[in-house]
Write an enzyme that holds these catalytic residues in place. Structure first.
Site, mmCIF file in Angstrom:
data_model
loop_
_atom_site.group_PDB
_atom_site.id
_atom_site.type_symbol
_atom_site.label_atom_id
_atom_site.label_comp_id
_atom_site.label_asym_id
_atom_site.label_seq_id
_atom_site.Cartn_x
_atom_site.Cartn_y
_atom_site.Cartn_z
ATOM 1 N N TYR A 124 0.846 -1.186 0.000
ATOM 2 C CA TYR A 124 0.000 0.000 0.000
ATOM 3 C C TYR A 124 0.884 1.239 0.000
ATOM 4 O O TYR A 124 1.745 1.412 0.878
ATOM 5 C CB TYR A 124 -0.938 0.036 1.212
ATOM 6 C CG TYR A 124 -1.876 1.213 1.132
ATOM 7 C CD1 TYR A 124 -2.998 1.158 0.316
ATOM 8 C CD2 TYR A 124 -1.611 2.393 1.811
ATOM 9 C CE1 TYR A 124 -3.846 2.249 0.196
ATOM 10 C CE2 TYR A 124 -2.450 3.489 1.698
ATOM 11 C CZ TYR A 124 -3.569 3.418 0.878
ATOM 12 O OH TYR A 124 -4.398 4.502 0.741
ATOM 13 N N GLN A 186 -10.564 0.610 1.563
ATOM 14 C CA GLN A 186 -11.073 -0.267 0.493
ATOM 15 C C GLN A 186 -9.944 -0.992 -0.235
ATOM 16 O O GLN A 186 -10.105 -2.138 -0.674
ATOM 17 C CB GLN A 186 -11.932 0.524 -0.499
ATOM 18 C CG GLN A 186 -11.256 1.676 -1.206
ATOM 19 C CD GLN A 186 -11.347 2.993 -0.449
ATOM 20 O OE1 GLN A 186 -11.509 3.004 0.768
ATOM 21 N NE2 GLN A 186 -11.243 4.102 -1.178
ATOM 22 N N ASN A 209 -3.026 6.328 6.583
ATOM 23 C CA ASN A 209 -3.688 7.119 7.613
ATOM 24 C C ASN A 209 -4.378 6.191 8.622
ATOM 25 O O ASN A 209 -4.255 4.964 8.565
ATOM 26 C CB ASN A 209 -4.670 8.116 6.988
ATOM 27 C CG ASN A 209 -5.774 7.406 6.193
ATOM 28 O OD1 ASN A 209 -6.052 6.223 6.387
ATOM 29 N ND2 ASN A 209 -6.404 8.137 5.292
ATOM 30 N N SER A 232 3.713 8.638 12.438
ATOM 31 C CA SER A 232 5.171 8.633 12.448
ATOM 32 C C SER A 232 5.712 9.461 13.614
ATOM 33 O O SER A 232 5.022 10.347 14.130
ATOM 34 C CB SER A 232 5.688 9.189 11.120
ATOM 35 O OG SER A 232 7.072 9.020 11.020
ATOM 36 N N GLN A 254 9.966 15.862 10.832
ATOM 37 C CA GLN A 254 9.064 14.820 11.319
ATOM 38 C C GLN A 254 7.649 15.358 11.442
ATOM 39 O O GLN A 254 6.676 14.711 11.055
ATOM 40 C CB GLN A 254 9.542 14.315 12.677
ATOM 41 C CG GLN A 254 8.662 13.233 13.287
ATOM 42 C CD GLN A 254 8.546 12.030 12.388
ATOM 43 O OE1 GLN A 254 9.535 11.490 11.942
ATOM 44 N NE2 GLN A 254 7.332 11.615 12.093
ATOM 45 N N HIS A 257 5.030 15.360 8.545
ATOM 46 C CA HIS A 257 4.403 14.130 8.048
ATOM 47 C C HIS A 257 2.888 14.207 8.166
ATOM 48 O O HIS A 257 2.158 13.766 7.282
ATOM 49 C CB HIS A 257 4.906 12.924 8.832
ATOM 50 C CG HIS A 257 6.158 12.320 8.270
ATOM 51 N ND1 HIS A 257 6.208 11.739 7.028
ATOM 52 C CD2 HIS A 257 7.405 12.204 8.784
ATOM 53 C CE1 HIS A 257 7.425 11.294 6.802
ATOM 54 N NE2 HIS A 257 8.182 11.571 7.839
ATOM 55 N N GLU A 321 10.166 5.333 16.825
ATOM 56 C CA GLU A 321 10.299 4.834 15.457
ATOM 57 C C GLU A 321 11.664 5.254 14.892
ATOM 58 O O GLU A 321 12.428 4.434 14.387
ATOM 59 C CB GLU A 321 9.175 5.405 14.591
ATOM 60 C CG GLU A 321 9.264 4.997 13.138
ATOM 61 C CD GLU A 321 8.277 5.753 12.264
ATOM 62 O OE1 GLU A 321 8.045 5.292 11.125
ATOM 63 O OE2 GLU A 321 7.737 6.794 12.690
ATOM 64 N N HIS A 322 11.962 6.545 14.978
ATOM 65 C CA HIS A 322 13.262 7.082 14.569
ATOM 66 C C HIS A 322 13.925 7.702 15.792
ATOM 67 O O HIS A 322 13.275 8.443 16.539
ATOM 68 C CB HIS A 322 13.111 8.178 13.512
ATOM 69 C CG HIS A 322 12.283 7.804 12.329
ATOM 70 N ND1 HIS A 322 10.931 8.084 12.244
ATOM 71 C CD2 HIS A 322 12.616 7.173 11.174
ATOM 72 C CE1 HIS A 322 10.464 7.650 11.091
ATOM 73 N NE2 HIS A 322 11.459 7.085 10.421
ATOM 74 N N ASP A 355 14.995 8.126 5.419
ATOM 75 C CA ASP A 355 13.682 8.116 4.772
ATOM 76 C C ASP A 355 13.793 7.889 3.271
ATOM 77 O O ASP A 355 12.862 7.384 2.646
ATOM 78 C CB ASP A 355 12.967 9.447 5.020
ATOM 79 C CG ASP A 355 12.281 9.493 6.369
ATOM 80 O OD1 ASP A 355 12.223 8.446 7.041
ATOM 81 O OD2 ASP A 355 11.815 10.583 6.764
ATOM 82 N N GLU A 409 5.289 -37.658 28.703
ATOM 83 C CA GLU A 409 4.157 -36.772 28.387
ATOM 84 C C GLU A 409 2.877 -37.556 28.113
ATOM 85 O O GLU A 409 1.848 -36.963 27.763
ATOM 86 C CB GLU A 409 4.505 -35.881 27.187
ATOM 87 C CG GLU A 409 5.566 -34.833 27.524
ATOM 88 C CD GLU A 409 5.724 -33.797 26.425
ATOM 89 O OE1 GLU A 409 5.264 -34.036 25.288
ATOM 90 O OE2 GLU A 409 6.313 -32.733 26.716
ATOM 91 N N HIS A 414 3.402 -41.214 19.880
ATOM 92 C CA HIS A 414 4.687 -40.588 19.593
ATOM 93 C C HIS A 414 5.827 -41.566 19.890
ATOM 94 O O HIS A 414 6.758 -41.726 19.094
ATOM 95 C CB HIS A 414 4.877 -39.320 20.445
ATOM 96 C CG HIS A 414 4.183 -38.107 19.911
ATOM 97 N ND1 HIS A 414 2.817 -38.008 19.825
ATOM 98 C CD2 HIS A 414 4.677 -36.930 19.429
ATOM 99 C CE1 HIS A 414 2.490 -36.831 19.331
ATOM 100 N NE2 HIS A 414 3.614 -36.149 19.074
#
Length: 428
Positions: A124, A186, A209, A232, A254, A257, A321-322, A355, A409, A414
């Site tokens: 995406y 969608q 988003n 972000s 940053q 964004h 994240e960064h 980036d 067991e 087995h």
């Protein structure tokens, strides 16, 4: 930016809390969109493309002619920049390939692990306020290097119904020719469950988003996703050795964004904080996304700590994240970071480099998830299968131990699976 001076550790959880959104209404809407796409397929995609993007879309798939036209329209400077980034990203990710190593764990018992590509992946690529062509590189390069059999891209159409030229160019140089002009929740539903046109995939990658993020979380019950992802964020540890002009630009880059992005400055020096905040005020007036930045900065924080050691402790709790280390002995400090998506070491290692073009991946865990998740890598596009082979010698060596363990067991079948083989080898 909110300023906290020497906050006590018992309020750190409150400080590191990310901005929250009212998700109940959004989740209900996203669920309805997903169900509609599952029921009405391409018709639902066209409906939501008109409703949310203001575009009446014809063919959902980008044609060869559209790819060719997009390439002709790309400026040489931009094409050269993308080409350079592609080379660096490919170099970095190619080194992540694993070679098969066969290990003999006991005489006659060999084991190995093999990485195999995920057969179908969906990427995406947002294109709302700006087409994120860099994300095509960050996801497309490792997908193709991994050898995924089918790689598809979904990206929102522009107002004229086309896909952004720069996204198509980036897709082409990655070797991806399947792009669909559909965005939002969608698009996630289409890749998760398939429509007449968009194929269902095994794993979905990419930022987006809040609606896209929510959709990924919902469909993750049925299809794999790259990681939990939200707005972000960047955190910066700065001391007297930093350049406040640089620090301010990193915080502002940053913040642009999106309004829900977060920038965090941690410093043991009040003067550094004061100079940086003044620089932010000076620089912000000349930026095209000032309105977005101002909303983001309202979610952002500055923390005065007692020492660099306390700053490191705070940042390992924040799990950014960064993370930028604009401090003395940054290399040594980097060795003490245990929670971060990607670390930028020293005054000249700005987040923008990562980036776009340094080579590392910019698809990273947010919201504190870097405590348990890694960023996207070649590993994200492969599955790892283990193999084992036992010879008669091997089953003689480990068989009795397996019999004892299975019996302990209470798993008689087995045990019997071993026993019948040992009996045959012993001529019983």
């Amino acid at each position: 930016m909110q300023v906290f001076r020497n906050p006590k550790r018992d309020i750190w959880p409150q400080i590191i809390k990310r901005p929250a959104s009212n998700s109940k209404e959004m989740e209900a809407l996203v669920r309805s969109i997903i169900e509609d796409v599952r029921t009405r397929s391409d018709a639902a995609l066209r409906l939501y493309t008109k409703q949310f993007d203001g575009v009446e879309i014809g063919d959902l798939r980008v044609s060869r002619e559209e790819f060719a036209a997009a390439e002709r329209r790309i400026s040489p400077d931009l094409a050269n920049a993308i080409d350079l980034a592609h080379v660096n990203i490919k170099k970095f990710h190619a080194m992540q390939r694993e070679h098969v190593q066969v290990i003999e764990t006991s005489p006659g018992v060999t084991c190995w692990r093999k990485s195999l590509p995920i057969e179908r992946v969906g990427l995406y690529i947002p294109a709302g306020t700006a087409p994120l062509f860099s994300t095509v590189l960050m996801l497309g390069v490792p997908a193709v290097l991994a050898g995924c059999g089918e790689v598809v891209i979904c990206t929102p159409p522009l107002r004229d119904g086309s896909a952004a030229d720069v996204i198509l160019y980036a897709a082409k140089i990655c070797g991806i020719s399947t792009v669909y002009k559909v965005g939002g929740a969608q698009a996630i539903a289409a890749m998760a469950y398939g429509t007449e046109t968009v194929p269902a995939v095994n794993k979905i990658f990419g930022p987006g988003n809040n609606y896209v993020t929510c959709a990924k979380q919902i469909v993750s019950m049925d299809v794999a996703i790259d990681m939990p992802a939200g707005p972000s964020e960047v955190a910066i540890l700065a001391d007297k050795s930093c350049n406040p002009i640089f620090v301010a630009t990193d915080l502002l880059s940053q913040a642009e964004h999106g309004p829900d992005s977060q920038a965090v400055l941690v410093s043991p020096d009040e003067e550094v904080i004061e100079k940086t905040l003044n620089e932010i005020e000076r620089q912000i007036s000349g930026l095209s996304r000032r309105e977005i930045i101002e909303k983001s900065l309202a979610n952002s924080k500055t923390i005065l700590v007692g020492s660099i050691d306390e700053g490191i402790e705070f940042l390992n709790n924040y799990a950014a994240e960064h993370l930028i280390l604009a401090a003395r002995n940054a290399d040594e400090l980097a060795d003490r970071i245990v929670n971060a998506g990607s670390v930028f070491i020293g005054n000249y290692s700005c987040e923008s480099a990562g980036d776009y073009a340094s080579g590392t991946n910019h698809t990273l865990p947010t919201g504190g998830f870097s405590k348990v998740f890694s960023g996207v890598s070649l590993d994200s596009f492969v599955k790892k299968i283990t193999f084992q082979k036992l010879t008669p010698e091997g089953i003689r060596n480990i068989g009795p131990a397996v019999e004892v363990m299975a019996a302990a067991e209470g798993l008689d079948a087995h045990k019997r699976a071993i026993s019948v083989r040992l009996e045959e080898l012993n001529g019983i």
